[in-house]
Design a protein around this motif. Structure first.
Motif, short mmCIF file in Angstrom:
data_model
loop_
_atom_site.label_atom_id
_atom_site.label_comp_id
_atom_site.label_asym_id
_atom_site.label_seq_id
_atom_site.Cartn_x
_atom_site.Cartn_y
_atom_site.Cartn_z
N THR A 1 -5.87 4.35 -1.53
CA THR A 1 -4.74 5.33 -0.92
C THR A 1 -4.89 6.20 -1.95
O THR A 1 -5.39 7.40 -1.34
CB THR A 1 -3.41 4.85 -0.79
OG1 THR A 1 -3.10 3.32 -0.75
CG2 THR A 1 -2.90 5.80 0.07
N MET B 1 -4.80 -0.25 -10.99
CA MET B 1 -4.49 -0.66 -10.27
C MET B 1 -4.71 -0.08 -8.75
O MET B 1 -3.25 0.68 -8.22
CB MET B 1 -2.90 -0.44 -10.38
CG MET B 1 -2.71 -0.87 -11.71
SD MET B 1 -1.32 -1.80 -12.49
CE MET B 1 -1.03 -0.86 -14.10
N SER C 1 -5.83 -0.63 -2.31
CA SER C 1 -6.58 -1.02 -0.50
C SER C 1 -6.91 0.65 -1.10
O SER C 1 -7.75 1.48 -0.40
CB SER C 1 -5.49 -0.71 0.50
OG SER C 1 -4.62 -0.10 0.16
N ASP D 1 -0.21 4.03 -9.03
CA ASP D 1 0.93 3.20 -8.06
C ASP D 1 1.71 2.11 -9.13
O ASP D 1 1.18 1.58 -8.59
CB ASP D 1 0.89 3.20 -6.25
CG ASP D 1 1.77 2.60 -5.54
OD1 ASP D 1 2.90 2.23 -5.72
OD2 ASP D 1 1.22 1.87 -4.66
N ALA E 1 0.72 -1.51 0.10
CA ALA E 1 -0.44 0.10 0.50
C ALA E 1 1.05 1.10 0.39
O ALA E 1 1.99 0.83 0.48
CB ALA E 1 -1.46 -0.09 1.04
N LEU E 2 0.46 2.30 -0.77
CA LEU E 2 1.22 3.34 -1.07
C LEU E 2 1.30 4.42 0.27
O LEU E 2 -0.10 4.49 0.99
CB LEU E 2 0.57 4.28 -1.78
CG LEU E 2 1.57 5.05 -2.69
CD1 LEU E 2 2.44 5.23 -2.89
CD2 LEU E 2 0.61 5.96 -3.56
N ASP F 1 -9.00 -1.80 -10.16
CA ASP F 1 -8.02 -2.96 -9.95
C ASP F 1 -8.99 -4.11 -10.35
O ASP F 1 -10.11 -4.45 -10.45
CB ASP F 1 -7.98 -2.81 -8.14
CG ASP F 1 -6.81 -3.65 -8.54
OD1 ASP F 1 -5.87 -3.14 -7.66
OD2 ASP F 1 -6.22 -4.98 -8.35
N ARG F 2 -8.30 -5.79 -10.84
CA ARG F 2 -8.39 -6.90 -11.37
C ARG F 2 -8.33 -7.72 -10.33
O ARG F 2 -9.13 -8.92 -10.18
CB ARG F 2 -7.56 -7.18 -12.49
CG ARG F 2 -5.83 -7.98 -11.87
CD ARG F 2 -5.31 -8.33 -13.14
NE ARG F 2 -4.02 -8.62 -12.20
CZ ARG F 2 -2.63 -8.79 -13.31
NH1 ARG F 2 -3.25 -9.00 -14.52
NH2 ARG F 2 -2.09 -9.23 -12.60
N GLY G 1 -11.50 -4.76 -13.12
CA GLY G 1 -11.06 -4.89 -14.88
C GLY G 1 -9.18 -5.22 -14.74
O GLY G 1 -8.46 -4.45 -13.70
N ASP G 2 -9.47 -5.12 -15.89
CA ASP G 2 -7.48 -5.19 -15.76
C ASP G 2 -7.64 -3.50 -17.23
O ASP G 2 -8.47 -3.14 -17.88
CB ASP G 2 -7.36 -6.10 -17.15
CG ASP G 2 -6.27 -6.64 -17.83
OD1 ASP G 2 -5.41 -5.39 -17.77
OD2 ASP G 2 -5.70 -7.07 -17.61
N VAL G 3 -7.04 -3.43 -16.79
CA VAL G 3 -5.87 -1.75 -17.18
C VAL G 3 -5.34 -1.47 -18.25
O VAL G 3 -5.55 -0.10 -18.60
CB VAL G 3 -5.54 -0.93 -15.65
CG1 VAL G 3 -5.85 -1.10 -14.05
CG2 VAL G 3 -3.85 -1.09 -15.45
C1 LIG Z 1 1.12 -1.27 -5.99
S1 LIG Z 1 -0.18 -2.02 -6.27
C2 LIG Z 1 -1.43 -1.00 -5.72
C3 LIG Z 1 -0.79 0.07 -4.03
C4 LIG Z 1 -2.21 0.98 -3.99
N1 LIG Z 1 -1.83 2.17 -4.00
C5 LIG Z 1 -2.44 1.50 -2.51
O1 LIG Z 1 -2.16 1.94 -1.61
O2 LIG Z 1 -2.74 -0.47 -1.96
C6 LIG Z 1 -0.59 -2.49 -7.80
C7 LIG Z 1 -2.22 -3.16 -8.07
O3 LIG Z 1 -2.68 -3.43 -9.13
C8 LIG Z 1 -2.69 -4.63 -9.46
N2 LIG Z 1 -3.04 -4.97 -11.22
C9 LIG Z 1 -1.73 -5.33 -10.98
N3 LIG Z 1 -2.19 -5.66 -12.65
C10 LIG Z 1 -3.56 -5.38 -13.42
C11 LIG Z 1 -4.06 -5.32 -14.24
N4 LIG Z 1 -3.44 -5.28 -15.65
N5 LIG Z 1 -5.03 -5.11 -14.45
C12 LIG Z 1 -5.84 -4.02 -13.02
N6 LIG Z 1 -4.98 -4.04 -11.72
C13 LIG Z 1 -3.52 -4.14 -11.60
C14 LIG Z 1 -2.54 -4.94 -8.48
O4 LIG Z 1 -4.31 -5.92 -8.40
C15 LIG Z 1 -2.80 -4.69 -7.73
O5 LIG Z 1 -3.55 -4.23 -6.26
#
Ligand SMILES: C[S@@+](CC[C@H](N)C(=O)[O-])C[C@H]1O[C@@H](n2cnc3c(N)ncnc32)[C@H](O)[C@@H]1O
Length: 355
Positions: A215, A210, A213, A278, A185-186, A233-234, A260-262
């Motif tokens: 933030t 993405m 949580s 992030d 988490a950031l 987020d996926r 969903g997938d970003v």
């Molecule tokens: C570094 S974390 C983000 C943390 C967030 N900023 C927080 O404070 O909790 C990266 C996130 O990207 C998501 N993720 C990774 N690849 C993805 C994709 N192709 N599509 C959607 N979400 C994706 C992961 O599930 C993860 O929750």
């Protein structure tokens, strides 16, 4: 008989230091200045990394609302050669008064334990100080104490010692809304700074890729309203965690979460003003091999949904990968790069605009 002159009540002035993530000193100072205007002035060693030193006039309770700093401390200087002299009556009383001023800012039950952080904190002098302080303030010494007392030599190299007492039982960056914590988490104060860097406006269509949580979503709304705020987020568990945090922040009505997938968003082309992300750094979250595929796809999809001139603020530890992609990008122009230092990591924040 002349009327008695009523003297103005004296407004207290406090020497303070804000601890900030390295690289975000300027943003923290801007927040201090816009919030407190002429009630604040820079003091002594403000140019230092990861800290902003200032003199504040007014009720210190307002300092607890700062959003881009990690923590705020009261600072007091003692003209003493060694910390042992803090046990002397005059200095000990001054230290107790400084602690009492901090504890006045929170309900009594907020503080149960305390920590002294100093070079040689296991020395016999520090042990005695801990014992005598504990007995006076009625708190138990602990490694992760609620009341944090830092003792150090003045950072500008001058004579004496300084005590810094943190104004809150937890760092300000440890937000009350974080009821669900996920690895990776950031930091909330860094997220808030990213919201500021996005040049926010109440008309923004705001998209967090993405969101994990939640933030960045919560800190954007803590900055102020927007036309819409959506996080993708996926990962179902991440989204459930974001939902809990958003509810705790009281923002369930304003923030929408989508699974969903970003790299393939259900979002119209050229419809978004601000995108934030992030990205997985490839160590705690994701892997470098995944990122080599993920990063270009994210930049392309973000470019598709961005309005011309839209801002994209992202943070990543994959510096080489991202910079190579940006160098060749026909879609994104890099406006600003900030190297952030926090907890031993040195990610960078990139502020991009859609060409
Ligand atoms: C570094 S974390 C983000 C943390 C967030 N900023 C927080 O404070 O909790 C990266 C996130 O990207 C998501 N993720 C990774 N690849 C993805 C994709 N192709 N599509 C959607 N979400 C994706 C992961 O599930 C993860 O929750």
């Amino acid at each position: 008989m002349p009327e008695p002159q009523l003297s103005e009540p004296e407004i207290p002035v406090y020497e303070c230091e804000a601890e900030v993530a390295e690289g975000l000193e300027g943003i923290a100072w801007r927040e201090l200045k816009t919030t407190f205007d002429d009630r604040i002035e820079k003091a002594g060693t403000s140019g230092r990394k990861a800290a902003v030193r200032f003199r504040y006039t007014g009720n210190p309770f307002h300092l607890l609302k700062l959003q881009t700093v990690q923590a705020v401390y009261f600072v007091r200087h003692y003209p003493i050669p060694r910390p042992k002299a803090l046990l002397g009556d005059q200095h000990f009383k001054a230290l107790l008064a400084q602690i009492a001023a901090v504890r006045d800012l929170a309900p009594a039950e907020a503080y149960r334990t305390f920590t002294i952080s100093a070079a040689g904190s296991d020395s016999s002098v520090m042990m005695r100080l801990k014992e005598e302080l504990g007995a006076k303030i009625g708190l138990t010494a602990d490694q992760e104490g609620d009341l944090l007392i830092r003792l150090r030599r003045p950072v500008d190299g001058s004579e004496g010692w300084e005590s810094l007492i943190r104004l809150s039982p937890r760092p300000l960056a440890t937000r009350a809304w974080r009821v669900c914590n996920r690895e990776g988490a950031l930091n909330a104060a860094v997220a808030h700074a990213m919201a500021v860097l996005s040049r926010p406006s109440e008309y923004d269509v705001f998209l967090n890729l993405m969101c994990g949580s939640g933030t960045l979503l919560i800190e954007r709304l803590a900055w102020g309203g927007a036309a819409s705020i959506v996080g993708y987020d996926r990962n179902k568990e991440a989204l459930e965690c974001a939902r809990q945090n958003i509810e705790a922040a009281g923002y369930s009505e304003q923030i929408k979460l989508r699974e969903g997938d970003v790299t393939d968003l259900d979002v119209a082309a050229k419809s978004v003003d601000v995108i934030v992300a992030d990205l997985p750094f490839g160590n705690l979250v994701g892997s470098h091999t995944d990122n080599v595929r993920l990063y270009p796809a994210v930049l392309t999809e973000a470019a598709r949904v961005a309005k011309p001139g839209a801002r994209f603020v992202l943070i990543t530890g994959e510096i080489h990968l991202l910079e190579d992609l940006l160098e060749e990008s026909p879609q994104w122009k890099s406006e600003q790069v900030i190297r952030v230092g926090l907890g031993g990591l040195h990610p960078r924040i990139y502020v991009l605009t859609r060409k």
